[in-house]
Enzyme design. Sequence first.
Site, PDB file in Angstrom:
ATOM      1  N   TRP A   1       0.389   5.155   5.548  1.00 29.83           N
ATOM      2  CA  TRP A   1       1.534   5.724   4.699  1.00 29.83           C
ATOM      3  C   TRP A   1       1.072   6.305   3.317  1.00 29.83           C
ATOM      4  CZ3 TRP A   1       5.202   2.291   1.471  1.00 29.83           C
ATOM      5  CH2 TRP A   1       5.946   2.878   0.573  1.00 29.83           C
TER       6      TRP A   1
ATOM      7  N   GLN B   1      -4.898   7.654  -1.484  1.00 28.75           N
ATOM      8  CA  GLN B   1      -5.317   6.701  -2.224  1.00 28.75           C
ATOM      9  C   GLN B   1      -6.687   6.246  -1.921  1.00 28.75           C
ATOM     10  OE1 GLN B   1      -3.486   2.644  -1.796  1.00 28.75           O
ATOM     11  NE2 GLN B   1      -2.912   2.889  -3.899  1.00 28.75           N
TER      12      GLN B   1
ATOM     13  N   TYR C   1       3.324  12.161   5.050  1.00 31.89           N
ATOM     14  CA  TYR C   1       2.394  11.148   4.290  1.00 31.89           C
ATOM     15  C   TYR C   1       1.145  12.291   3.540  1.00 31.89           C
ATOM     16  CZ  TYR C   1       4.490   7.160   6.687  1.00 31.89           C
ATOM     17  OH  TYR C   1       5.547   6.567   7.173  1.00 31.89           O
TER      18      TYR C   1
ATOM     19  N   SER D   1       5.946  -2.516   5.728  1.00 26.32           N
ATOM     20  CA  SER D   1       6.130  -3.376   4.570  1.00 26.32           C
ATOM     21  C   SER D   1       6.274  -4.912   4.687  1.00 26.32           C
ATOM     22  CB  SER D   1       7.137  -3.021   3.636  1.00 26.32           C
ATOM     23  OG  SER D   1       6.860  -3.371   2.226  1.00 26.32           O
TER      24      SER D   1
ATOM     25  N   ALA E   1       5.639  -6.880   1.915  1.00 28.17           N
ATOM     26  CA  ALA E   1       6.314  -6.282   0.608  1.00 28.17           C
ATOM     27  C   ALA E   1       5.342  -5.472  -0.203  1.00 28.17           C
ATOM     28  CB  ALA E   1       6.898  -7.231  -0.184  1.00 28.17           C
TER      29      ALA E   1
ATOM     30  N   GLN F   1      -9.361  -5.957   4.856  1.00 35.15           N
ATOM     31  CA  GLN F   1      -7.912  -6.270   4.806  1.00 35.15           C
ATOM     32  C   GLN F   1      -7.532  -6.065   6.161  1.00 35.15           C
ATOM     33  OE1 GLN F   1      -7.002  -3.087   2.095  1.00 35.15           O
ATOM     34  NE2 GLN F   1      -6.456  -4.512   0.685  1.00 35.15           N
TER      35      GLN F   1
END
Length: 328
Positions: free
Chosen positions: A21, A27, A54, A206, A209, A290
Amino acid sequence: MEFRRLGRSGLSVSEISYGNWITHGSQVEQDQAVKCVHAALDAGISTFDTADVYANTKAESVLGQALKGQRRESLEILTKVFWPTGPGGPNDRGLGRKHILESINGSLGRLGTDYVDVYQAHRFDRTVPLEETFLAFADIVRQGKALYIGVSEWTADQITRGAAIARELKVPFISNQPQYNMLHRVIEPQIVPTSEREGISQIVFSPIAQGVLTGKYLPGQPVPEGSRATDASGKNFISRLLLDEVLEKVQLLKPIAAEVDLSLAQLAVAWVLQNPNVASAIIGASRPEQVVENVKAAGVKLEPAILEQIDKVLDGHIHTDPMLTQSP
């Protein structure tokens, strides 16, 4: 990695799926994005989620390049349609027939594939007859451009209405993609029971969150540079959670995570997977490590006592109002 069936269909998806997303095309640079996708593949993730909106179509292109050379039959690729793309003309958004049929062709070209496994309505469109939307989806399925149909952030009533039309048209409507995590549980009262009745599973976004449930946002401290909270798109979702009283509660989850030998992020992802109506939890990443860490949540079973401890810590900050379902 473990796998779950999506709704009452024959399609299996990985418990952890990879989504792009905010990261790809905006990013994260392309080389780093490709490394993240390859880390997901190496970890056993087979399900990849994106959307035409996106990074204004760039995310689909980056994902297509990252998956190039992979065996297509071993992947489940999901994308979405609704939000504006292109120059913003009157038919460049929504769930009208013209936009849907043109958007699927654009998505397939960018993704470098002949079909997507699930084509999703990114939101509900109140301006277009639902019959028109599902007839367009039915044509896409019959043309072999999508195998199944899904939606994202639809209410229980909207899912019920869509499922009825899908049955009439014999369109395999099998998934909903909502926001769902320890703090945001709005799907539980109505959407999950409705989905179970209609043979639909949740592919949730999410689960951590937007990073709040990793514990990296500290009460009274500035947000970390390069985090979701600094991204123009991501910060709209995360701002209401960056309250000291919420961040303090999250820090209190650390002993619970340690008790089950998980990081806070792993605990958060594992938590959403305890819901039997959740088929997959979407994770994003700006770094390959990650991905490697978060996939460790796959297959984790949390005892009822652990779930009760989490509820006790977060009491007063858990949102369950179905009216909070995202809608344009």
